[in-house]
Design a protein around this motif. Structure first.
Motif, PDB file in Angstrom:
ATOM      1  N   ARG A 200       9.687  63.333 -20.000  1.00  0.00           N
ATOM      2  CA  ARG A 200       9.523  64.795 -20.178  1.00  0.00           C
ATOM      3  C   ARG A 200       9.426  65.483 -18.813  1.00  0.00           C
ATOM      4  N   ARG A 201       8.655  64.909 -17.927  1.00  0.00           N
ATOM      5  CA  ARG A 201       8.478  65.527 -16.603  1.00  0.00           C
ATOM      6  C   ARG A 201       9.723  65.404 -15.745  1.00  0.00           C
ATOM      7  N   PHE A 202      10.552  64.426 -16.061  1.00  0.00           N
ATOM      8  CA  PHE A 202      11.755  64.277 -15.245  1.00  0.00           C
ATOM      9  C   PHE A 202      12.681  65.484 -15.384  1.00  0.00           C
ATOM     10  N   ALA A 203      12.614  66.149 -16.525  1.00  0.00           N
ATOM     11  CA  ALA A 203      13.466  67.328 -16.732  1.00  0.00           C
ATOM     12  C   ALA A 203      13.279  68.331 -15.591  1.00  0.00           C
ATOM     13  N   LEU A 204      12.039  68.452 -15.096  1.00  0.00           N
ATOM     14  CA  LEU A 204      11.761  69.396 -14.003  1.00  0.00           C
ATOM     15  C   LEU A 204      12.453  68.942 -12.711  1.00  0.00           C
ATOM     16  N   MET A 205      12.466  67.643 -12.495  1.00  0.00           N
ATOM     17  CA  MET A 205      13.143  67.100 -11.310  1.00  0.00           C
ATOM     18  C   MET A 205      14.649  67.319 -11.417  1.00  0.00           C
ATOM     19  N   GLU A 206      15.177  67.053 -12.584  1.00  0.00           N
ATOM     20  CA  GLU A 206      16.634  67.197 -12.773  1.00  0.00           C
ATOM     21  C   GLU A 206      17.087  68.624 -12.447  1.00  0.00           C
ATOM     22  N   GLN A 207      16.312  69.582 -12.917  1.00  0.00           N
ATOM     23  CA  GLN A 207      16.657  70.995 -12.628  1.00  0.00           C
ATOM     24  C   GLN A 207      16.720  71.251 -11.130  1.00  0.00           C
ATOM     25  N   VAL A 208      15.733  70.718 -10.419  1.00  0.00           N
ATOM     26  CA  VAL A 208      15.671  70.954  -8.967  1.00  0.00           C
ATOM     27  C   VAL A 208      16.833  70.263  -8.261  1.00  0.00           C
ATOM     28  N   LEU A 209      17.141  69.059  -8.695  1.00  0.00           N
ATOM     29  CA  LEU A 209      18.253  68.328  -8.062  1.00  0.00           C
ATOM     30  C   LEU A 209      19.559  69.095  -8.254  1.00  0.00           C
ATOM     31  N   GLN A 210      19.738  69.595  -9.445  1.00  0.00           N
ATOM     32  CA  GLN A 210      20.960  70.341  -9.739  1.00  0.00           C
ATOM     33  C   GLN A 210      21.047  71.598  -8.865  1.00  0.00           C
ATOM     34  N   ARG A 211      19.915  72.294  -8.791  1.00  0.00           N
ATOM     35  CA  ARG A 211      19.879  73.555  -8.055  1.00  0.00           C
ATOM     36  C   ARG A 211      20.083  73.347  -6.559  1.00  0.00           C
ATOM     37  N   HIS A 212      19.588  72.238  -6.028  1.00  0.00           N
ATOM     38  CA  HIS A 212      19.604  72.050  -4.573  1.00  0.00           C
ATOM     39  C   HIS A 212      20.585  70.969  -4.105  1.00  0.00           C
ATOM     40  N   ALA A 213      21.501  70.610  -4.986  1.00  0.00           N
ATOM     41  CA  ALA A 213      22.418  69.505  -4.646  1.00  0.00           C
ATOM     42  C   ALA A 213      23.160  69.758  -3.334  1.00  0.00           C
ATOM     43  N   GLU A 214      23.512  70.988  -3.075  1.00  0.00           N
ATOM     44  CA  GLU A 214      24.289  71.332  -1.881  1.00  0.00           C
ATOM     45  C   GLU A 214      23.509  71.109  -0.593  1.00  0.00           C
ATOM     46  N   THR A 215      22.203  71.393  -0.652  1.00  0.00           N
ATOM     47  CA  THR A 215      21.421  71.416   0.593  1.00  0.00           C
ATOM     48  C   THR A 215      20.435  70.259   0.738  1.00  0.00           C
ATOM     49  N   ALA A 216      20.273  69.447  -0.306  1.00  0.00           N
ATOM     50  CA  ALA A 216      19.258  68.387  -0.234  1.00  0.00           C
ATOM     51  C   ALA A 216      19.814  67.106   0.371  1.00  0.00           C
ATOM     52  N   CYS A 217      19.082  66.570   1.343  1.00  0.00           N
ATOM     53  CA  CYS A 217      19.436  65.263   1.915  1.00  0.00           C
ATOM     54  C   CYS A 217      18.957  64.153   0.988  1.00  0.00           C
ATOM     55  N   ALA A 218      17.677  64.221   0.604  1.00  0.00           N
ATOM     56  CA  ALA A 218      17.066  63.090  -0.104  1.00  0.00           C
ATOM     57  C   ALA A 218      15.860  63.529  -0.917  1.00  0.00           C
ATOM     58  N   VAL A 219      15.558  62.717  -1.911  1.00  0.00           N
ATOM     59  CA  VAL A 219      14.266  62.775  -2.607  1.00  0.00           C
ATOM     60  C   VAL A 219      13.448  61.622  -2.068  1.00  0.00           C
ATOM     61  N   ILE A 220      12.201  61.885  -1.717  1.00  0.00           N
ATOM     62  CA  ILE A 220      11.317  60.788  -1.298  1.00  0.00           C
ATOM     63  C   ILE A 220      10.234  60.611  -2.351  1.00  0.00           C
ATOM     64  N   ILE A 221       9.947  59.349  -2.676  1.00  0.00           N
ATOM     65  CA  ILE A 221       9.020  59.080  -3.786  1.00  0.00           C
ATOM     66  C   ILE A 221       8.245  57.791  -3.540  1.00  0.00           C
ATOM     67  N   GLU A 222       7.001  57.773  -4.023  1.00  0.00           N
ATOM     68  CA  GLU A 222       6.209  56.537  -4.049  1.00  0.00           C
ATOM     69  C   GLU A 222       6.457  55.890  -5.413  1.00  0.00           C
ATOM     70  N   PRO A 223       7.152  54.787  -5.471  1.00  0.00           N
ATOM     71  CA  PRO A 223       7.466  54.182  -6.767  1.00  0.00           C
ATOM     72  C   PRO A 223       6.215  53.750  -7.551  1.00  0.00           C
TER      73      PRO A 223
END
Ligand code: PMP
Length: 451
Positions: A200-223
């Motif tokens: 459910r929470r991933f939906a929020l991430m997906e939106q951001v990735l889509q919106r910033h695909a042009e300008t984003a280098c990377a997502v950083i995460i603690e697995p």
């Protein structure tokens, strides 16, 4: 003059400045001079012992003064301690890189060394940005991170972290990042599974990735576990979805396994539980068994090739620390991996983790515990003022600090994160020691919630 805890503490406090510490606290709380370590035990100058339940800031895997690592280091000390790592190399660095590449998720085939966790994060951020630049994608300049994340305290690492305590003061100095609400399962609805909440929470991430695909280098995460962010946890499905979306939107994935790597999460690397390979994997802490500062960033051949060109094209990756690939540290790393190879560490850990789950379950009944959660060899207990509303204690009351002090008086080193008490012991801990730990934590909580 014979040193005592007090004389050493006085000398310390007249010249030293300690990390993560309001030094004035030591007017009331004695600083503890440690003389030696043995297995899970630390011993102070007067012979008092403390069970190291937090693996000395999550670094120690196989106990203090581990005979296998000691022997390797003694041998290395008489061979080569350190050599410049540009233009020169050495066997421990090569062997360790070979071993890390062999053990890490598929596709990670290159190892770049640095000398601490934050430095590894800086390297991964710079490499990702520089990769896109070398590929002509100069519009890619942003990083995406999660709420409540922690990646270290140098300025770049701090910028991609999100724990206010560390970050807020320095905000004017930090680069802008895109921060996404996280999958922290403490906030799932009653009856909702970790997996369902994480999806459910991933939906929020997906939106951001889509919106910033042009300008984003990377997502950083603690697995799987946001360790410094109060040991908050989530389901591997989130990583799986994130990997797929990063591919879809052409954004790198940086897995910061500095705290969770080397068996802490239950698998050698936490990413394995989601069956994913990141584009960059940052390692440190347990990498040397907790002996020496060293970190490594593993990356793909695709990234490596984007930097590989004639000198005149100026595409090389420039990031240099004097102690890059220190020979002693690499040898400690090798000795650590040998222990994983020679003994069934992960199998033993899974039994220990099951035992921890069993004996920590009693905290669920405690009137001031909102949640007991676990991922592998990490168990966290969320202390609250009101179990039902989950109202927290005001931070000024420092309830966790009271647990810390009580535990020390009983010979256990617990160092709560705010009001979250957690166990993150060396893998050589015994069931008997775990029982003692849990008893002390229980009594410590009883003391801490009084009045
Ligand atoms: N990333 C994570 C996930 C960490 O837990 C830490 C250390 N707590 C770091 C980065 C920073 O490592 P170091 O303290 O070696 O700079």
């Amino acid at each position: 003059m014979v040193s005592t805890n007090q004389t050493l503490a006085e000398r310390d406090l007249s010249v030293l400045w300690h990390p993560c510490t309001q030094m004035k606290d030591h007017e009331n709380i004695p600083i503890i001079p440690i003389k030696k370590g043995q297995g899970v035990w630390l011993e102070d100058i007067e012979g008092n012992r403390y069970l190291d339940a937090i693996s000395s800031w999550w670094v120690n895997l196989f106990g203090h003064a581990n005979p296998h690592i000691n022997a390797a280091l003694k041998d290395q000390l008489d061979t080569l301690e350190q050599v410049i790592f540009a233009g020169f190399t050495h066997e421990p660095a090569i062997q360790l890189a070979e071993a890390l590449v062999a053990l890490s998720p598929k596709g990670l085939s290159r190892c770049f060394y640095a000398d601490n966790g934050s430095a590894a994060v800086e390297v991964a951020l710079k490499m990702s940005f520089h990769y896109w630049r070398n590929k002509g994608q100069t519009h890619k300049t942003k990083f995406i991170t999660l709420e409540n994340s922690y990646h270290g305290e140098t300025l770049g690492a701090l910028a991609v972290g999100n724990v206010a305590l560390y970050k807020e003061t320095y905000a004017p100095l930090l680069m802008d990042v895109i921060t996404v609400p996280g999958p922290d399962c403490y906030y799932r609805e009653p009856g909702e599974s970790w997996a369902d909440y994480s999806i459910r929470r991933f939906a929020l991430m997906e939106q951001v990735l889509q919106r910033h695909a042009e300008t984003a280098c990377a997502v950083i995460i603690e697995p799987l576990v946001q360790c410094a962010g109060s040991m908050r946890m989530y389901d591997p499905i989130y990583l799986k979805l994130l990997r797929a979306a990063c591919d879809k939107y052409n954004i790198h994935l940086i897995a910061d396994e500095i705290a969770v790597g080397f068996g802490r999460s239950g698998t050698l690397f936490a990413c394995e539980q989601a069956e994913i390979s990141p584009d960059f994997m940052c390692l440190s802490k347990g990498l040397t068994g907790g002996y020496l500062p060293l970190s490594a960033v593993l990356t793909t051949d695709q990234v490596y090739q984007a930097f590989y060109d004639d000198y005149q094209n100026l595409t090389a990756f420039l990031h240099s620390h004097s102690y890059t690939g220190n020979a002693l540290a690499c040898r400690a790393g090798l000795a650590t991996l040998e222990i994983f190879q020679q003994q069934p560490i992960l199998e033993n850990n899974s039994q220990l983790a099951a035992f921890m789950a069993k004996i920590a379950a009693r905290f669920n009944e405690h009137p001031n515990v909102a949640e007991v959660r676990q991922t592998g060899m990490i168990v966290a207990i969320e202390l609250v003022k009101n179990k039902h509303t989950r109202e927290t204690y005001p931070w000024q009351e420092r309830r966790g600090q009271r647990v810390y002090q009580y535990a020390l008086s009983k010979g256990v080193l617990l160092r709560p994160l705010g009001n979250v008490i957690y166990f993150m012991p060396p893998y050589i801990i015994t069931e008997e020691q775990l029982l003692m730990l849990v008893d002390v934590a229980w009594d410590g909580i009883q003391q801490a919630v009084k009045d």
